[in-house]
Design an enzyme around this catalytic site. Sequence first.
Site, PDB file in Angstrom:
ATOM      1  N   TYR A 109      72.027 122.459  51.572  1.00  0.00           N
ATOM      2  CA  TYR A 109      71.536 123.019  52.784  1.00  0.00           C
ATOM      3  C   TYR A 109      71.325 124.654  52.334  1.00  0.00           C
ATOM      4  O   TYR A 109      71.965 125.246  51.648  1.00  0.00           O
ATOM      5  CB  TYR A 109      72.282 122.722  53.573  1.00  0.00           C
ATOM      6  CG  TYR A 109      72.051 124.011  55.309  1.00  0.00           C
ATOM      7  CD1 TYR A 109      70.858 122.900  56.252  1.00  0.00           C
ATOM      8  CD2 TYR A 109      72.044 124.895  55.250  1.00  0.00           C
ATOM      9  CE1 TYR A 109      70.629 123.844  57.391  1.00  0.00           C
ATOM     10  CE2 TYR A 109      71.566 125.951  56.268  1.00  0.00           C
ATOM     11  CZ  TYR A 109      70.951 125.139  57.258  1.00  0.00           C
ATOM     12  OH  TYR A 109      70.504 125.637  58.418  1.00  0.00           O
ATOM     13  N   GLU A 197      64.457 127.311  56.851  1.00  0.00           N
ATOM     14  CA  GLU A 197      65.213 126.989  56.703  1.00  0.00           C
ATOM     15  C   GLU A 197      65.226 125.272  55.947  1.00  0.00           C
ATOM     16  O   GLU A 197      64.263 125.191  55.834  1.00  0.00           O
ATOM     17  CB  GLU A 197      66.488 125.954  58.097  1.00  0.00           C
ATOM     18  CG  GLU A 197      67.010 124.547  58.028  1.00  0.00           C
ATOM     19  CD  GLU A 197      67.289 124.462  59.236  1.00  0.00           C
ATOM     20  OE1 GLU A 197      68.684 124.795  59.669  1.00  0.00           O
ATOM     21  OE2 GLU A 197      66.494 123.865  59.583  1.00  0.00           O
TER      22      GLU A 197
END
Length: 386
Positions: A109, A197
């Site tokens: 992530y 993101e």
Amino acid sequence: MNIHEHQAKNILKKYGASVPNGVYGFSVSDIVEKVKNLKTKRYVLKAQIHAGGRGKAGGIKIVNSIDELKAASEKLLGTKLITPQTGSGGKEVKRIYVEESSDILKEFYLSCVVDRETSKIAFISSDQGGMDIEEVAKNNPEKITTTRLEFQKEITDIDCEKIVKIFKLDSEANYQAIKLVKSIYKLFIENDASLIEINPLILTKENKILCLDAKINFDDNALFRNPEILNLRDFNEEEEKEIEASKYNLSYIKLDGNIGCMVNGAGLAMATMDIIKLYGQEPANFLDVGGGASKEKVSAAFKIILSDKNVRGILINIFGGIMRCDILAQGVVDAANEININVPLVVRLAGTKFEEGKKILENSNLKIISATDLSDAAKKIVEAIK
């Protein structure tokens, strides 16, 4: 402003990030024709909507042939995906993105956001990719690294190393990850982004760092200097009322309640919605008229609020600072005389010229319920719609 995944990946690619090859289309025939240029044994179909949680909602499919791709596209286009971020109404799929499949070895992530508490840029990285990062933070906070940076033109190698350290990559993959962080930082700064993101960021079996999914949000207040970003806006993904509100510089978000709100200032608007809930009802919207309210602006706000069939009453809550209460009151009276307001209307004024504003409302001969404070206003509007 939000954009679609395929648009986000195209921008990332321009800044040197590695993304899977992909195409998008609005019809099955368009998609089938375009995928012929992809070199892959399997295709990944992704519904393009402005909401997360697409996979669990059936919006992401892996198929093994053109025929399977065609069948899956026919089934997906035109359907409504319901995810935790869409609400119960869901979002209609009007475009599909198809990309080459990837051989995944590890998932990570990586995100870059504006940290409003410290007025810095924050990179958030984790070796737990493909998951809800909030859940990771709750259950395994040690699996997350947050690196806060001062706003500057370039990011240092030392900071890059801090960000990617948690991935525990070999030297070649680590080099790629650092290069990606630099690309993301440059993109973030140059385009006034508020969020980038990558979830998941993957390490392939070929030892390549690849952005498998991507989300980018931009600061609405800076779009005037980023016309190429503004051109990516998809009005199909926005509420019709929110689009109309933006024409008058009104900040409007539709909610599920029955009391319409017209307030100046985001903080006061949140407080107004909270106290409506405290007294047992639900707000129908968030609406911030900003620092100036002309007759046209107030009239537009009324029309937008009343276009919601669920609205049974309206609460106007104004604290006069930059905005004078007498000017707002006159705008309310002028707009009310022009529009058929057939629901109870409660008005609370405080601050600059509020006595003058109160007199304007009292002398208007309109059925306006005056309130002394926010608590009184909430009680009166809740009582009025019973």
